[in-house]
Design an enzyme around this catalytic site. Structure first.
Site, PDB file in Angstrom:
ATOM      1  N   ALA A 186      50.422  -8.101   4.741  1.00 29.70           N
ATOM      2  CA  ALA A 186      50.332  -9.607   4.736  1.00 29.70           C
ATOM      3  C   ALA A 186      51.822 -10.212   4.999  1.00 29.70           C
ATOM      4  O   ALA A 186      52.908  -9.521   4.426  1.00 29.70           O
ATOM      5  CB  ALA A 186      49.647  -9.940   3.676  1.00 29.70           C
ATOM      6  N   ASP A 187      51.893 -11.416   5.242  1.00 29.69           N
ATOM      7  CA  ASP A 187      53.232 -12.093   5.334  1.00 29.69           C
ATOM      8  C   ASP A 187      52.853 -13.506   5.049  1.00 29.69           C
ATOM      9  O   ASP A 187      52.017 -14.058   5.567  1.00 29.69           O
ATOM     10  CB  ASP A 187      54.006 -11.872   6.527  1.00 29.69           C
ATOM     11  N   THR A 188      53.584 -14.216   4.278  1.00 24.55           N
ATOM     12  CA  THR A 188      53.466 -15.467   3.971  1.00 24.55           C
ATOM     13  C   THR A 188      54.849 -16.435   4.121  1.00 24.55           C
ATOM     14  O   THR A 188      55.814 -15.890   3.787  1.00 24.55           O
ATOM     15  CB  THR A 188      53.197 -15.831   2.437  1.00 24.55           C
TER      16      THR A 188
ATOM     17  N   ALA B 222      49.465 -14.488   7.088  1.00 22.67           N
ATOM     18  CA  ALA B 222      48.911 -13.773   8.054  1.00 22.67           C
ATOM     19  C   ALA B 222      48.314 -12.342   7.466  1.00 22.67           C
ATOM     20  O   ALA B 222      49.176 -11.813   6.422  1.00 22.67           O
ATOM     21  CB  ALA B 222      50.057 -13.361   9.182  1.00 22.67           C
TER      22      ALA B 222
END
Length: 277
Positions: A123-125, A163
């Site tokens: 995940a990436d924020t 994501a």
């Protein structure tokens, strides 16, 4: 300023211990959130007996995904997060999460000691200032942190994108050898326009937001900066749980592809191998 905000400032301006540096990870504060009994779903029950890798060292993501009752193994990605900020936020965050997932997949798929993982989740924020369009990640210094939060206050509304990318080896092992599913969650956050510079600096000095995209923790003291959230609350924390479950279900359904291969395809593949010999 109200009495409650003055009391808060008196408290946070005199910390008992010096705050950590911006280049060091901060420790999670307080006791862990209580966990409900695990969901009894076929896909989760199957994964509980297999390797499940979270390609992130974020304690918040691990805590949230822990609600699914999976045996999480944390293996942070070493992929460079160097995509150009000129990309649209959707493309930037999805591209970064994909790089993380692929890096850990390539590293672990041939792990002879533990065996290949059944699922890799990355995940990436990022936070996007809607006034300037700039992508905000973690602050790099106290001055940068203060400037970041002040810009979010002045803009009032900003967006948080997370994501999710899930990868799982195909049962058939046919090219490309893995299944992949992704999802991007978008949430609007409205800051309190009456928050003063003094309060922002007091919050910065707590270092709670030093390791967080956008520089604040909605689940903690940072909630005093926020007026309302429009969309997924846990997306702002770092991992939208409902979307995570859907991505896991989708990628594991794709990975279980042996029974869906046509019989003639299996025979054709075998015939081609014999001809080549």
């Amino acid at each position: 300023m109200s009495d409650s905000k003055e009391a808060l400032l008196d408290h946070v301006d005199s910390p008992a211990d010096p705050p950590p540096a911006y280049d060091l990870p901060t420790k999670p504060r307080g006791p862990p959130l209580p966990r409900p009994p695990p969901l009894s779903l076929p896909v989760l029950n199957d994964l509980r007996t297999r390797r499940v890798v979270l390609a992130s060292q974020s304690p918040r993501r691990r805590r949230i995904i822990g609600y699914l009752g999976l045996p999480i193994e944390v293996i942070p990605s070493n992929a460079a997060e160097d995509l150009p900020k000129s990309l649209a936020p959707f493309e930037y965050v999805l591209g970064t999460a994909t790089k993380k997932a692929q890096a850990v997949y390539q590293q672990e798929i041939t792990n002879e000691e533990k065996g290949e993982p059944a699922l890799i989740l990355a995940a990436d924020t990022v936070v996007v200032n809607t006034a300037s369009g700039s992508i905000l990640e973690k602050p790099t210094s106290e001055a940068h942190h203060f400037s970041m939060l002040r810009s979010l206050r002045d803009a009032r509304k900003h967006k948080v994108y997370t994501a999710l990318v899930a990868m799982a080896p195909l049962e058939s092992a046919r090219v490309p050898g893995y299944a992949m599913e992704s999802h991007v969650e978008e949430t609007d956050v409205v800051f309190d326009g009456d928050v003063s510079d003094e309060l922002i600096m007091a919050y910065v000095r707590t270092r709670e937001g030093a390791d967080k995209a956008g520089g604040y923790g909605l689940q903690g003291l940072g909630s005093i900066l926020v007026e309302k959230v429009e969309g997924s609350y846990d997306n702002v924390i770092g991992l939208p749980l409902k979307a995570t479950l859907k991505v896991i279900e989708a990628v594991m359904a794709k990975a279980d592809d042996e029974d869906r291969l046509p019989d003639d395809q299996v025979l054709d593949d075998g015939d081609e191998d014999e001809d080549e010999e």
